[in-house]
Every structure is written in C-alpha cells, then in structure tokens.
Design a protein around this motif. Structure first.
Motif, PDB file in Angstrom:
ATOM      1  N   SER A  28      14.448-153.770  40.040  1.00  0.00           N
ATOM      2  CA  SER A  28      14.483-153.438  38.204  1.00  0.00           C
ATOM      3  C   SER A  28      13.228-153.493  37.768  1.00  0.00           C
ATOM      4  CB  SER A  28      15.435-154.612  37.670  1.00  0.00           C
ATOM      5  OG  SER A  28      14.843-155.806  37.703  1.00  0.00           O
ATOM      6  N   ILE A  29      13.289-153.218  36.760  1.00  0.00           N
ATOM      7  CA  ILE A  29      11.748-152.967  35.969  1.00  0.00           C
ATOM      8  C   ILE A  29      11.179-154.291  35.815  1.00  0.00           C
ATOM      9  CG2 ILE A  29      12.266-151.140  34.509  1.00  0.00           C
ATOM     10  CD1 ILE A  29      13.080-152.748  32.136  1.00  0.00           C
ATOM     11  N   THR A  30      11.867-155.513  36.125  1.00  0.00           N
ATOM     12  CA  THR A  30      11.034-156.839  35.958  1.00  0.00           C
ATOM     13  C   THR A  30      10.558-157.258  37.192  1.00  0.00           C
ATOM     14  OG1 THR A  30      13.321-157.902  36.323  1.00  0.00           O
ATOM     15  CG2 THR A  30      12.632-157.632  34.043  1.00  0.00           C
ATOM     16  N   GLY A  31      11.126-156.430  38.354  1.00  0.00           N
ATOM     17  CA  GLY A  31      10.702-156.799  39.680  1.00  0.00           C
ATOM     18  C   GLY A  31      11.716-157.531  40.503  1.00  0.00           C
ATOM     19  N   ALA A  32      12.827-158.047  39.612  1.00  0.00           N
ATOM     20  CA  ALA A  32      13.885-158.629  40.302  1.00  0.00           C
ATOM     21  C   ALA A  32      14.630-157.536  41.138  1.00  0.00           C
ATOM     22  CB  ALA A  32      14.773-159.539  39.501  1.00  0.00           C
ATOM     23  N   VAL A  33      15.450-158.145  42.246  1.00  0.00           N
ATOM     24  CA  VAL A  33      16.243-157.035  42.940  1.00  0.00           C
ATOM     25  C   VAL A  33      17.721-157.543  42.454  1.00  0.00           C
ATOM     26  CG1 VAL A  33      16.961-156.553  45.130  1.00  0.00           C
ATOM     27  CG2 VAL A  33      14.655-157.061  45.029  1.00  0.00           C
ATOM     28  N   VAL A  34      18.293-156.174  41.839  1.00  0.00           N
ATOM     29  CA  VAL A  34      19.631-156.337  41.413  1.00  0.00           C
ATOM     30  C   VAL A  34      20.814-155.564  42.204  1.00  0.00           C
ATOM     31  CG1 VAL A  34      18.914-157.030  39.115  1.00  0.00           C
ATOM     32  CG2 VAL A  34      19.395-154.529  39.860  1.00  0.00           C
ATOM     33  N   GLY A  35      21.741-155.902  42.076  1.00  0.00           N
ATOM     34  CA  GLY A  35      23.158-154.806  42.854  1.00  0.00           C
ATOM     35  C   GLY A  35      22.865-153.543  42.262  1.00  0.00           C
ATOM     36  N   CYS A  36      23.137-152.681  42.916  1.00  0.00           N
ATOM     37  CA  CYS A  36      23.065-151.227  42.679  1.00  0.00           C
ATOM     38  C   CYS A  36      24.236-151.032  41.556  1.00  0.00           C
ATOM     39  CB  CYS A  36      23.160-150.250  43.687  1.00  0.00           C
ATOM     40  SG  CYS A  36      24.606-150.134  44.571  1.00  0.00           S
ATOM     41  N   SER A  37      25.342-151.802  41.447  1.00  0.00           N
ATOM     42  CA  SER A  37      26.264-151.406  40.665  1.00  0.00           C
ATOM     43  C   SER A  37      25.921-151.881  39.201  1.00  0.00           C
ATOM     44  CB  SER A  37      27.763-152.275  40.780  1.00  0.00           C
ATOM     45  OG  SER A  37      27.333-153.610  40.821  1.00  0.00           O
ATOM     46  N   LYS A  38      24.932-152.655  38.853  1.00  0.00           N
ATOM     47  CA  LYS A  38      24.441-153.164  37.706  1.00  0.00           C
ATOM     48  C   LYS A  38      23.385-152.149  37.060  1.00  0.00           C
ATOM     49  CE  LYS A  38      25.285-157.948  38.313  1.00  0.00           C
ATOM     50  NZ  LYS A  38      24.705-159.369  38.255  1.00  0.00           N
TER      51      LYS A  38
END
Length: 164
Positions: A28-38
């Motif tokens: 994500s734009i914050t550098g965190a890794v999120v699930g693609c459904s989000k």
C-alpha cells in the motif's frame, strides 16, 4: 507526430497489479502489505506510490479532489443473467405428480419465460380440463403453465400413454 496509445484506467491498474510481487497481497501507499481484496485503487504519485484501501482513499480524498495520480480499480460488473435456467424436468415431474388421470400424459415441458412453461400433452379423450392443475401449480410452485395438445393419431397417443 508521435504515436500515442491511450489506455483506460482498468488497463493501467492491471499493469500495476501485474508488477506487484505477490498475487495475493499488495504494497500500500504506507508501505504496509495488505490483501489484494482490500485494494480499491493505485496511486502513482512518486512520493508514495502503491495500492490504496477504501480507508486510505477516503483519508486522502482522492475521488473528491479528482486526483490525477489515482487510478481506480474497475471491478468487473457481472452481467445480469438473461439466461433462464432450465427447470423443465422438475416442472415435468411436478405436473406428472399432480395429474393422476390415465387418459392424459404430459410428454415434455419447455420454459418460455421467467416462471412460465408450456407443457405438451397427449390424450385419447376430446376435452380435458387442466384448470385445477394450473391453479395448484401457480399457488404451490409460483409457476404458470400453458398446456398444448399434441395432434397425434390415436395409436401413437395410446403408445405414448402406455409407455413408462
């Protein structure tokens, strides 16, 4: 003049998605890794490129600002199914269960619309009333059935009536 290839936002989003290292997560734009459904979009701003969640998009107010850097994920809209599922065998068995007269037999049923069917029958009698069967099918199953007599000769009708 240069050859310019215009692409839609869904093609651009798909390109960023393809360049993502994982098929199930996105950075994500914050550098965190999120699930693609989000992920609802991608920000191509050089200061914080990456995928956005709904919360991040709302926080940055990308939609109301009409942000140039924001690329929305164009979700595929499932087309409304205009294909009527074939419930004819079920309707045929329901009609045959409703009718116990030996002088009439429904041979086949064809779907003609949403909850509407045409039943083709043979009989050796001149007149047969399907009113009671029609009302019961409408009340219990919510379907409308129109009965059509098949014009076969007497011997063919007898053979069809006696067949199991």
């Amino acid at each position: 003049m240069e050859n310019i290839i215009y692409s839609s936002s869904e093609n651009v989003y798909a390109e960023h998605e393809k360049n993502s290292p994982s098929a199930y997560t996105r950075r994500s734009i914050t550098g965190a890794v999120v699930g693609c459904s989000k992920c609802v979009g991608y920000c191509k701003y050089h200061g914080h490129p990456g995928f956005l969640t709904k919360e991040q998009r709302k926080q940055h107010d990308c939609l109301n600002k009409g942000c140039y850097y924001y690329i929305e994920n164009q979700k595929e809209r499932r087309p409304v199914s205009s294909v009527i599922k074939n419930h004819s065998p079920i309707v045929l068995s329901q009609i045959q269960r409703e009718m116990s007269d030996e002088a009439v037999k429904v041979i086949r049923v064809k779907g003609t619309g949403l909850h509407e069917y045409t039943a083709f029958y043979v009989t050796i009698t001149r007149d047969y009333s399907f009113d009671e069967c029609t009302v019961r099918l409408q009340r219990e199953c919510g379907i409308t059935v129109h009965f059509v007599k098949l014009d076969y000769d007497f011997d063919t009708c007898v053979n069809l009536l006696c067949a199991t």
